[in-house]
Design a protein around this motif. Structure first.
Motif, short mmCIF file in Angstrom:
data_model
loop_
_atom_site.label_atom_id
_atom_site.label_comp_id
_atom_site.label_asym_id
_atom_site.label_seq_id
_atom_site.Cartn_x
_atom_site.Cartn_y
_atom_site.Cartn_z
N TYR A 36 -98.50 65.77 -42.52
CA TYR A 36 -97.88 66.62 -41.60
C TYR A 36 -96.65 65.80 -41.13
O TYR A 36 -95.67 66.45 -40.67
CB TYR A 36 -98.87 67.04 -40.43
N PRO A 37 -96.86 64.41 -40.72
CA PRO A 37 -95.54 63.66 -40.26
C PRO A 37 -94.48 63.86 -41.28
O PRO A 37 -93.36 63.99 -40.94
CB PRO A 37 -96.28 62.14 -40.13
N MET A 38 -94.66 63.82 -42.65
CA MET A 38 -93.74 64.06 -43.60
C MET A 38 -93.09 65.64 -43.44
O MET A 38 -91.82 65.62 -43.67
CB MET A 38 -94.15 63.59 -45.00
N CYS A 39 -93.82 66.45 -43.18
CA CYS A 39 -93.32 67.71 -43.22
C CYS A 39 -92.55 67.83 -42.10
O CYS A 39 -91.49 68.58 -41.86
CB CYS A 39 -94.67 68.54 -43.04
N ALA A 40 -93.19 67.39 -40.89
CA ALA A 40 -92.14 67.46 -39.75
C ALA A 40 -90.86 66.59 -40.00
O ALA A 40 -89.82 67.02 -39.29
CB ALA A 40 -92.79 66.75 -38.37
N ALA A 41 -90.70 65.42 -40.44
CA ALA A 41 -89.65 64.79 -40.78
C ALA A 41 -88.52 65.64 -41.66
O ALA A 41 -87.54 65.68 -41.55
CB ALA A 41 -90.05 63.24 -41.55
N ILE A 42 -89.31 66.00 -42.79
CA ILE A 42 -88.53 66.93 -43.63
C ILE A 42 -87.87 68.01 -42.96
O ILE A 42 -86.79 68.56 -43.00
CB ILE A 42 -89.17 67.52 -45.01
N LEU A 43 -88.49 68.83 -42.06
CA LEU A 43 -88.11 70.03 -41.55
C LEU A 43 -86.85 69.59 -40.20
O LEU A 43 -85.91 70.19 -40.15
CB LEU A 43 -89.33 70.73 -40.57
N PHE A 44 -87.24 68.41 -39.73
CA PHE A 44 -85.95 67.72 -38.76
C PHE A 44 -84.88 67.56 -39.73
O PHE A 44 -83.76 67.98 -39.03
CB PHE A 44 -86.55 66.63 -38.14
#
Length: 317
Positions: free
Chosen positions: A292-300
């Protein structure tokens, strides 16, 4: 023959439902009461007080504290530019009801997170997007019609007609939205407002650079005198040249804009393609603590990339 009590109850429920929805319709969708022509006629008929009538004609947007909120604070002004007569408070109430109904009906089928996203889209994203689309179309149409309106005013002034008469001629001969805005200006002048103030109200209402030029020209001529017809002819030429420059810029930057759209859409296309070809590709690593942190970073980064590309290919002219 006596009617059974249950039929009386059914009839009462039917009448109650009809009255309820009729009340909702009159509260939120009474087009006759909110029609600009109806408001102008009511204001000029003497049925309203002077200040109330002038407020209806000017349609100035109040600026309470909540207007400082991003996006929501710009909504009343954008609704005025779009020509929508419904109150912003009613839009907020209807959006809140739509969000609540969508969340209530969708949560048993798709879960609360997905239903919440759908509720935000239905109650916030879709109404704001619709208002922005209508506003952009109306402002663009007004900008394109403004040079013709100025030319018509110039011809009227050249043959000796007063400014108020030329404004009414534009309102009678031109299509909307120029006709509506110029008619509102003429009504303000008839009701006692000064011509420079009426044009400045229109400039603030439409909030485009060309209308501010027109308001400044009228105020200068009203205070110092001069050849207003020649001034309007010059302003009309300047506006037309600005349109020609905008078209050239769009033609030159078309390749960059298409590239920005493709690069912004590419991550989402890859994500959907991966879900269709390999449904377990992401779910197999979903339990990893970094998922989930990686998903948030990718979305950002994807959103940031889209915003930066948009700034690079959109020119202010």
């Amino acid at each position: 023959m006596t009617m059974e009590p249950r039929y009386i109850l059914y009839f009462a429920i039917l009448v109650s439902v009809v009255l309820f929805f009729e009340g909702i319709r009159q509260m939120f969708f009474d087009e006759n009461a909110n029609d600009p022509k109806t408001q102008r006629l009511r204001a000029l008929s003497g049925g309203d007080q002077v200040e109330t009538a002038m407020a209806q004609l000017r349609r100035k947007v109040d600026r309470p504290a909540w207007t400082r909120i991003p996006i929501l604070g710009q909504l009343p002004g954008r609704m005025a530019q779009a020509g929508l007569t419904i109150s912003p408070k009613r839009v907020f109430v209807m959006s809140g009801l739509a969000m609540g109904v969508t969340l209530f009906l969708g949560s048993p089928f798709v879960g609360i997170p997905v239903a919440a996203l759908a509720a935000v889209f239905v109650g916030f994203v879709a109404p704001v997007g619709y208002i922005n689309i209508v506003r952009n179309r109306r402002v663009d149409a007004f900008s394109r019609q403004l040079p013709d309106a100025l030319d018509q005013m110039k011809r009227g002034l050249s043959v000796g007609h007063p400014v108020n008469t030329t404004i009414r001629a534009v309102a009678s001969n031109m299509p909307d939205p120029v006709a509506t805005e110029f008619q509102r200006m003429a009504d303000q002048v008839v009701y006692g407002d000064s011509l420079p103030d009426a044009i400045e109200d229109m400039a603030r209402r439409m909030d485009i650079e060309d209308t501010y030029y027109l308001a400044a020209s009228i105020r200068i001529q009203h205070g110092t005198g001069g050849n207003l017809a020649a001034m309007l002819a010059t302003l009309s030429t300047v506006i037309r040249n600005r349109f020609a420059m905008r078209r050239r810029i769009k033609a030159v930057s078309s390749e960059g804009r298409i590239s920005a759209i493709l690069l912004s859409a590419l991550p989402f296309v890859m994500y959907v393609g991966t879900l269709l070809t390999a449904p377990d590709y992401y779910t197999s690593v979903q339990d990893d603590p970094l998922f989930y942190p990686m998903c948030a970073a990718i979305l950002f980064f994807v959103i940031g990339n889209g915003l930066i590309l948009r700034r690079l290919v959109n020119f202010k002219y």
